[in-house]
Scaffold this active site. Structure first.
Site, PDB file in Angstrom:
ATOM      1  N   GLY A  19     -30.666  -6.640  79.220  1.00  0.00           N
ATOM      2  CA  GLY A  19     -29.876  -5.436  79.464  1.00  0.00           C
ATOM      3  C   GLY A  19     -28.986  -5.069  78.290  1.00  0.00           C
ATOM      4  O   GLY A  19     -28.888  -3.911  77.901  1.00  0.00           O
ATOM      5  N   THR A  20     -28.332  -6.086  77.687  1.00  0.00           N
ATOM      6  CA  THR A  20     -27.399  -5.800  76.595  1.00  0.00           C
ATOM      7  C   THR A  20     -28.139  -5.379  75.332  1.00  0.00           C
ATOM      8  O   THR A  20     -27.833  -4.353  74.733  1.00  0.00           O
ATOM      9  CB  THR A  20     -26.529  -7.042  76.291  1.00  0.00           C
ATOM     10  OG1 THR A  20     -25.926  -7.481  77.501  1.00  0.00           O
ATOM     11  CG2 THR A  20     -25.447  -6.702  75.300  1.00  0.00           C
ATOM     12  N   GLU A  78     -36.014   0.874  49.699  1.00  0.00           N
ATOM     13  CA  GLU A  78     -37.386   0.762  49.203  1.00  0.00           C
ATOM     14  C   GLU A  78     -38.352   0.346  50.307  1.00  0.00           C
ATOM     15  O   GLU A  78     -39.506   0.754  50.309  1.00  0.00           O
ATOM     16  CB  GLU A  78     -37.461  -0.265  48.064  1.00  0.00           C
ATOM     17  CG  GLU A  78     -37.025   0.293  46.731  1.00  0.00           C
ATOM     18  CD  GLU A  78     -37.160  -0.735  45.619  1.00  0.00           C
ATOM     19  OE1 GLU A  78     -38.239  -1.331  45.478  1.00  0.00           O
ATOM     20  OE2 GLU A  78     -36.176  -0.952  44.898  1.00  0.00           O
ATOM     21  N   ASN A  87     -41.624 -13.638  71.092  1.00  0.00           N
ATOM     22  CA  ASN A  87     -41.437 -15.079  71.239  1.00  0.00           C
ATOM     23  C   ASN A  87     -42.745 -15.835  71.395  1.00  0.00           C
ATOM     24  O   ASN A  87     -42.912 -16.920  70.857  1.00  0.00           O
ATOM     25  CB  ASN A  87     -40.541 -15.376  72.444  1.00  0.00           C
ATOM     26  CG  ASN A  87     -39.088 -15.072  72.140  1.00  0.00           C
ATOM     27  OD1 ASN A  87     -38.695 -15.017  70.980  1.00  0.00           O
ATOM     28  ND2 ASN A  87     -38.285 -14.861  73.161  1.00  0.00           N
ATOM     29  N   ASN A 138     -35.815 -19.415  66.384  1.00  0.00           N
ATOM     30  CA  ASN A 138     -34.842 -18.666  65.590  1.00  0.00           C
ATOM     31  C   ASN A 138     -34.823 -19.113  64.139  1.00  0.00           C
ATOM     32  O   ASN A 138     -34.588 -18.313  63.242  1.00  0.00           O
ATOM     33  CB  ASN A 138     -33.444 -18.802  66.204  1.00  0.00           C
ATOM     34  CG  ASN A 138     -33.354 -18.079  67.536  1.00  0.00           C
ATOM     35  OD1 ASN A 138     -34.197 -17.235  67.837  1.00  0.00           O
ATOM     36  ND2 ASN A 138     -32.358 -18.401  68.336  1.00  0.00           N
ATOM     37  N   GLU A 162     -21.178 -10.384  77.950  1.00  0.00           N
ATOM     38  CA  GLU A 162     -20.586 -11.512  78.674  1.00  0.00           C
ATOM     39  C   GLU A 162     -20.239 -12.600  77.669  1.00  0.00           C
ATOM     40  O   GLU A 162     -20.826 -12.676  76.595  1.00  0.00           O
ATOM     41  CB  GLU A 162     -21.517 -12.000  79.780  1.00  0.00           C
ATOM     42  CG  GLU A 162     -22.921 -12.351  79.334  1.00  0.00           C
ATOM     43  CD  GLU A 162     -23.090 -13.840  79.209  1.00  0.00           C
ATOM     44  OE1 GLU A 162     -22.546 -14.566  80.045  1.00  0.00           O
ATOM     45  OE2 GLU A 162     -23.747 -14.272  78.261  1.00  0.00           O
ATOM     46  N   GLN A 194     -27.644 -11.752  73.756  1.00  0.00           N
ATOM     47  CA  GLN A 194     -27.886 -13.178  73.519  1.00  0.00           C
ATOM     48  C   GLN A 194     -28.899 -13.424  72.410  1.00  0.00           C
ATOM     49  O   GLN A 194     -28.658 -14.216  71.495  1.00  0.00           O
ATOM     50  CB  GLN A 194     -28.367 -13.851  74.810  1.00  0.00           C
ATOM     51  CG  GLN A 194     -28.611 -15.338  74.604  1.00  0.00           C
ATOM     52  CD  GLN A 194     -28.748 -16.105  75.898  1.00  0.00           C
ATOM     53  OE1 GLN A 194     -28.741 -15.528  76.975  1.00  0.00           O
ATOM     54  NE2 GLN A 194     -28.873 -17.403  75.800  1.00  0.00           N
TER      55      GLN A 194
END
Length: 447
Positions: A144-145, A254, A206, A228, A71, A11
């Site tokens: 997890g992903t 570089e 974050n 983001n 997912e 995600q």
């Protein structure tokens, strides 16, 4: 051409990816459907932006990117979002079950199911390149992903594309804000393969970026979109010289050559300036020395650690916009004379500068003001070890009681992998301690 393939995993990786590609499209004047009115040499991949976009015969510009998640919900948002026509459907790979915040599910059980289709797609993207330069990998290591599948893909890329650079933009868990109880486990297990299988990793966190949004942009309650967009400005600044022809260009390799003194010590801090809201921008002029000073302030670092507690081994300054080399040299000279910015004694020069005349672009309706010039810094500082020691401490508290470990073992992992990964991270912290400490030993001999 020196093409770059971007891989967005989980995600966080996908949502950061959305912001990045939105910004790239704005910078190059590519419409959400992939058409580019200004591109006169259709089908001829000689332009600098072709490092990131491939062209079809019909004049569509397709990102050289892969989005993958275990997912479907986040990928479905891309498929229905404003840029749905930009991507080839086969570049968006999703699976039906989640990794459930479990590294072992992402790496062993569920991740195994999807890794081969991903690699096939990467191979197709690579075949479409004339001189593939490397990969940018975007993920977060708390879930997890991002941690499990991210590590698995990196391991497989090392086998298939061993000589190509791999740059990671990795979101690490924050000290105060947590989205999962098992974050420390996932992070430690994942860092174990980041040490081994990436060339440079830029650490993001974050909480640090929330603080920047609150402090500099006056956003009371920042959303992931706000974060983001800020991250995408950093990544855009780093890749500007790959996508535009500039004055002093900086290649991906570089970064590696200039920032990584020893192979394991490749975890970087990033900062960006000026971060300023539209209201304030009218009243301020940002000169090169000002923005250069502000990227060295601890408040502008996008990870929760204080660079003043550590020493710099090297840093890359990427300027864009209305900047000339003379100003940059003067600004760098004044930083070197400051006592606050400490370099290790064995790396006296320590600065790599890039300049690109393309001014920073902002997303319409976004938080950042349009400015004439900006700078992004990627630095190798021993203070980054603070991030690791914080995660280690949380890992140790849980692992001493073997809390939650059965979820990992049940997915085919062995308990030994926990201690192995933890030892590797302890060794990494020791490495950082040693590169920073070489100074004191020399001093004793002199007196």
């Amino acid at each position: 051409m020196r093409e770059i393939i971007s891989i967005h995993i989980g995600q966080a990786g996908i949502q950061v990816g959305n912001s990045c590609w939105e910004l790239y499209c704005l910078e190059h004047g590519i419409q959400p459907d992939g058409l580019m009115p200004s591109d006169t040499s259709l089908g001829v991949a000689r332009d600098a932006f072709n490092t990131f976009f491939s062209e079809t015969g019909a004049g569509k510009h397709v990102p050289r990117a892969l989005f993958v998640d275990l997912e479907p919900t986040v990928i479905d948002e891309v498929k229905t979002g404003p840029y749905r026509q930009l991507f080839h459907p086969e570049q968006l790979i999703s699976y039906k079950e989640d990794a459930a915040n479990n590294f072992a599910r992402g790496h062993y059980t569920v991740g195994r199911e999807i890794v081969d289709p991903c690699l096939d797609r990467i191979r197709k993207l690579a075949d479409n390149c004339t001189g593939l330069q490397g990969f940018l990998v975007f993920n977060a290591v708390g879930g997890g992903t991002g941690s499990g599948l991210g590590s698995l893909l990196l391991e497989r890329l090392s086998v298939d594309y061993g000589r190509k650079s791999k740059l990671g933009f990795t979101i690490y868990p924050s000290p105060q804000i947590s989205t999962a109880v098992v974050e420390p486990y996932n992070s430690v297990l994942s860092t174990h393969s980041l040490i081994e299988h990436t060339d440079v990793v830029v650490l993001l966190d974050n909480e640090a970026i929330y603080d920047i949004c609150k402090r500099s942009l006056d956003i009371e309650r920042p959303t992931y979109t706000n974060l983001n967009r800020l991250i995408s400005q950093v990544i855009s600044s780093l890749t500007t010289s790959l996508r535009f022809d500039g004055a002093i260009n900086v290649d991906i390799t570089e970064f590696q050559t200039n920032l990584v003194p020893y192979p394991r010590i490749h975890f970087m801090l990033s900062s960006y300036a000026p971060i300023i809201s539209v209201e304030k921008a009218y009243h301020e002029q940002h000169s090169v020395p000002e923005i250069t000073n502000s990227v060295f302030e601890s408040s502008s670092v996008m990870a929760k650690c204080d660079p003043r507690h550590g020493k710099y081994m090297a840093c890359c300054l990427m300027y864009r916009g209305d900047v000339v080399p003379k100003d940059v040299n003067a600004a760098v000279h004044s930083i070197k004379t400051k006592r606050t910015v400490q370099f290790v004694d064995w790396c006296p020069t320590g600065f790599k500068c890039g300049i690109n005349y393309q001014p920073p672009t902002v997303v319409p309706g976004g938080d950042l003001a349009k400015v004439q010039r900006a700078v992004c810094m990627i630095s190798n500082n021993t203070a980054v070890a603070e991030v690791f020691s914080r995660i280690d401490r949380k890992f140790d508290l849980m692992y001493a009681k073997r809390a939650f470990v059965h979820w990992y073992v049940g997915e085919g992992m062995e308990e030994g992998e926990f201690s192995e990964a933890r030892e590797d991270l302890a060794a990494l912290e020791k490495d950082y301690e040693e590169v920073g400490a070489e100074v004191e030993e020399d001093d004793e001999e002199e007196y």
